[in-house]
Design an enzyme around this catalytic site. Structure first.
Site, PDB file in Angstrom:
ATOM      1  N   LYS A  51      -2.117 -71.264   8.085  1.00 34.88           N
ATOM      2  CA  LYS A  51      -0.975 -70.937   7.208  1.00 34.88           C
ATOM      3  C   LYS A  51       0.322 -71.473   7.826  1.00 34.88           C
ATOM      4  O   LYS A  51       1.145 -72.066   7.131  1.00 34.88           O
ATOM      5  CB  LYS A  51      -0.872 -69.415   7.006  1.00 34.88           C
ATOM      6  CG  LYS A  51      -1.993 -68.851   6.141  1.00 34.88           C
ATOM      7  CD  LYS A  51      -2.053 -67.330   6.147  1.00 34.88           C
ATOM      8  CE  LYS A  51      -3.322 -66.869   5.452  1.00 34.88           C
ATOM      9  NZ  LYS A  51      -3.489 -65.407   5.427  1.00 34.88           N
ATOM     10  N   GLN A  95      -2.006 -59.913   7.651  1.00 37.27           N
ATOM     11  CA  GLN A  95      -3.323 -60.536   7.752  1.00 37.27           C
ATOM     12  C   GLN A  95      -4.402 -59.456   7.799  1.00 37.27           C
ATOM     13  O   GLN A  95      -4.316 -58.506   8.581  1.00 37.27           O
ATOM     14  CB  GLN A  95      -3.369 -61.435   9.007  1.00 37.27           C
ATOM     15  CG  GLN A  95      -4.610 -62.305   9.113  1.00 37.27           C
ATOM     16  CD  GLN A  95      -4.733 -63.310   7.967  1.00 37.27           C
ATOM     17  OE1 GLN A  95      -3.733 -63.801   7.448  1.00 37.27           O
ATOM     18  NE2 GLN A  95      -5.950 -63.607   7.560  1.00 37.27           N
ATOM     19  N   ASP A 118       0.878 -62.355  -0.834  1.00 36.55           N
ATOM     20  CA  ASP A 118      -0.562 -62.318  -1.131  1.00 36.55           C
ATOM     21  C   ASP A 118      -0.896 -61.659  -2.468  1.00 36.55           C
ATOM     22  O   ASP A 118      -2.047 -61.648  -2.876  1.00 36.55           O
ATOM     23  CB  ASP A 118      -1.283 -61.501  -0.050  1.00 36.55           C
ATOM     24  CG  ASP A 118      -1.759 -62.345   1.117  1.00 36.55           C
ATOM     25  OD1 ASP A 118      -2.299 -63.414   0.863  1.00 36.55           O
ATOM     26  OD2 ASP A 118      -1.591 -61.890   2.261  1.00 36.55           O
TER      27      ASP A 118
HETATM   28  N1  GUN Z   1      -7.950 -62.188   5.343  1.00 30.46           N
HETATM   29  C1  GUN Z   1      -8.875 -62.977   4.755  1.00 30.46           C
HETATM   30  N2  GUN Z   1      -8.356 -63.564   3.655  1.00 30.46           N
HETATM   31  C2  GUN Z   1      -7.085 -63.135   3.554  1.00 30.46           C
HETATM   32  C3  GUN Z   1      -6.035 -63.382   2.609  1.00 30.46           C
HETATM   33  O1  GUN Z   1      -6.172 -64.134   1.639  1.00 30.46           O
HETATM   34  N3  GUN Z   1      -4.864 -62.740   2.855  1.00 30.46           N
HETATM   35  C4  GUN Z   1      -4.686 -61.905   3.911  1.00 30.46           C
HETATM   36  N4  GUN Z   1      -3.505 -61.326   4.061  1.00 30.46           N
HETATM   37  N5  GUN Z   1      -5.636 -61.647   4.791  1.00 30.46           N
HETATM   38  C5  GUN Z   1      -6.827 -62.262   4.614  1.00 30.46           C
END
Ligand code: GUN
Length: 284
Positions: A51, A95, A118
C-alpha cells in the site's frame, strides 16, 4: 473448447493508476493516509508495504503507525481518535486482522466515516447496502472491474460467492445486486455448495483453501474470480485450480496479478476521493 481469457489485474490497475496520477497532480495538496498496524503478522507486513509503495508511485503521502501486539483497545482508540482530528490526514486504514483481545467492530466504528479508506465503518457499509454510497469497498470494486473487463452487461447473471467475510463476501452483495445479478453467498456450512456453483454464470471465491474450485464444480463458460491468497512452499496460490479451470471457464483471474493489484489501486482511489470530499469538494 478454447482456453479462458486471463483477466490481467495488473493491466487493469495500471489504467486506473494513470488516471489517478493525473488527478493527484491537479489537486491543491497531496492526499495523505495513515495505516495503523498492530503486532507483526507476516501477511499484514506485506500488504502494508504494498500500500505504501503504491501510494508513493502515485504521489500520495502514506505513513504507518506500528503498535505493539499487546496494545490495549483503549490506547488503540486514542490513536484513531487523534488521526480523526488531524486535518493533515485524509484517510485511515486499520490493517486487519487485529489481535484477539481487541474488538474489531469497536475499532472500525471509531474510524471517522469521512476518513474510512477501506469502507469498513458501519455507517459507510450501511450506505453501500442502501444504494447511497459515500465510499466503496476496495476488493468488491476490484472484482466488479475484473468481471466488467470481460462482460459489460451483468443483468440476470447468477453469481455464487464463496466466503462471507466483511471484506469480500458480504460487501460484494450490494454491488452485484446493483448490477441486477442474482446472488448466492455460500460458506463453510452450506450443505451442497456445488448445487450453486454448477449453475452460476460467475463464481467468486474467497475461501482461503487452495485448489478449492476445480473444473468439475463450475459451469462451462463461467467467469471465475479468485480472491484467495495462500502460501504453499513459499509460493502464492489462490483458491482455484487455475490450470484445470481455465480449460472450462470463459474468463479467469490469476493469483497473483489478479484481484490483488485492483484492491490496492481502489484503496488509493478511495483516499484521493476522501481527500477531495474533505478539502476540494466539487461545486455540484
Ligand atoms: N487485511 C486483509 N485485507 C485487508 C483489507 O482489505 N483492508 C484492511 N484494512 N486489512 C486487511
Amino acid at each position: 473448447m478454447t482456453s479462458a481469457k486471463i483477466i490481467d489485474g495488473t493491466f487493469l490497475a495500471k489504467e486506473i493508476l494513470e488516471k489517478l496520477e493525473k488527478d493527484v497532480k491537479s489537486l491543491k495538496r497531496v492526499p495523505s493516509f495513515v495505516v495503523v498496524k498492530v503486532g507483526c503478522n507476516t501477511a499484514s507486513e506485506i500488504y502494508v508495504r504494498n500500500k505504501l509503495r503504491k501510494a508513493e508511485e502515485i504521489g500520495i503521502k502514506g505513513n504507518k503507525i506500528e503498535c505493539s501486539e499487546d496494545i490495549s483497545q483503549e490506547d488503540l482508540i486514542t490513536i484513531i481518535e487523534k488521526l480523526n482530528r488531524d486535518s493533515a490526514v485524509d484517510g485511515i486504514i486499520v490493517q486487519l486482522p487485529l489481535p484477539k483481545h481487541i474488538d474489531e467492530n469497536i475499532i472500525l466504528e471509531k474510524v471517522a466515516p469521512e476518513k474510512d479508506a477501506d469502507c469498513l465503518n458501519p455507517k459507510n457499509i450501511g450506505r453501500v447496502m442502501l444504494g447511497n454510497p459515500f465510499v466503496l469497498p476496495c476488493t468488491p470494486q476490484g472484482i466488479l472491474t475484473a468481471i466488467k473487463s470481460v462482460r459489460k452487461e451483468l443483468t440476470g447473471n447468477s453469481v455464487a460467492i464463496i466466503g462471507r467475510s466483511n471484506i469480500v463476501g458480504k460487501p460484494l452483495v450490494p454491488l452485484l445486486l446493483k448490477e441486477d445479478c442474482t446472488v448466492s453467498v455460500l460458506h463453510s456450512k452450506t450443505p451442497d455448495l456445488t448445487k450453486y456453483t454448477r449453475k452460476a454464470d460467475i463464481v467468486i471465491v474467497a475461501a482461503g483453501a487452495p485448489k478449492f474450485i476445480t473444473e468439475t464444480i463450475i459451469k462451462e463458460g463461467a467467469i471465475v474470480i479468485d480472491v484467495g491468497i495462500n502460501r504453499i512452499d513459499g509460493k502464492i496460490v489462490g483458491d482455484v485450480d487455475f490450470e484445470r479451470v481455465k480449460e472450462k471457464a470463459f474468463a479467469i483471474t490469476p493469483v497473483p496479478k489478479g484481484i490483488g493489484p485492483l484492491t490496492v489501486i481502489y484503496l488509493m482511489k478511495n483516499i484521493v476521493d476522501l481527500y477531495k470530499k474533505q478539502h476540494e469538494p466539487s461545486e455540484s
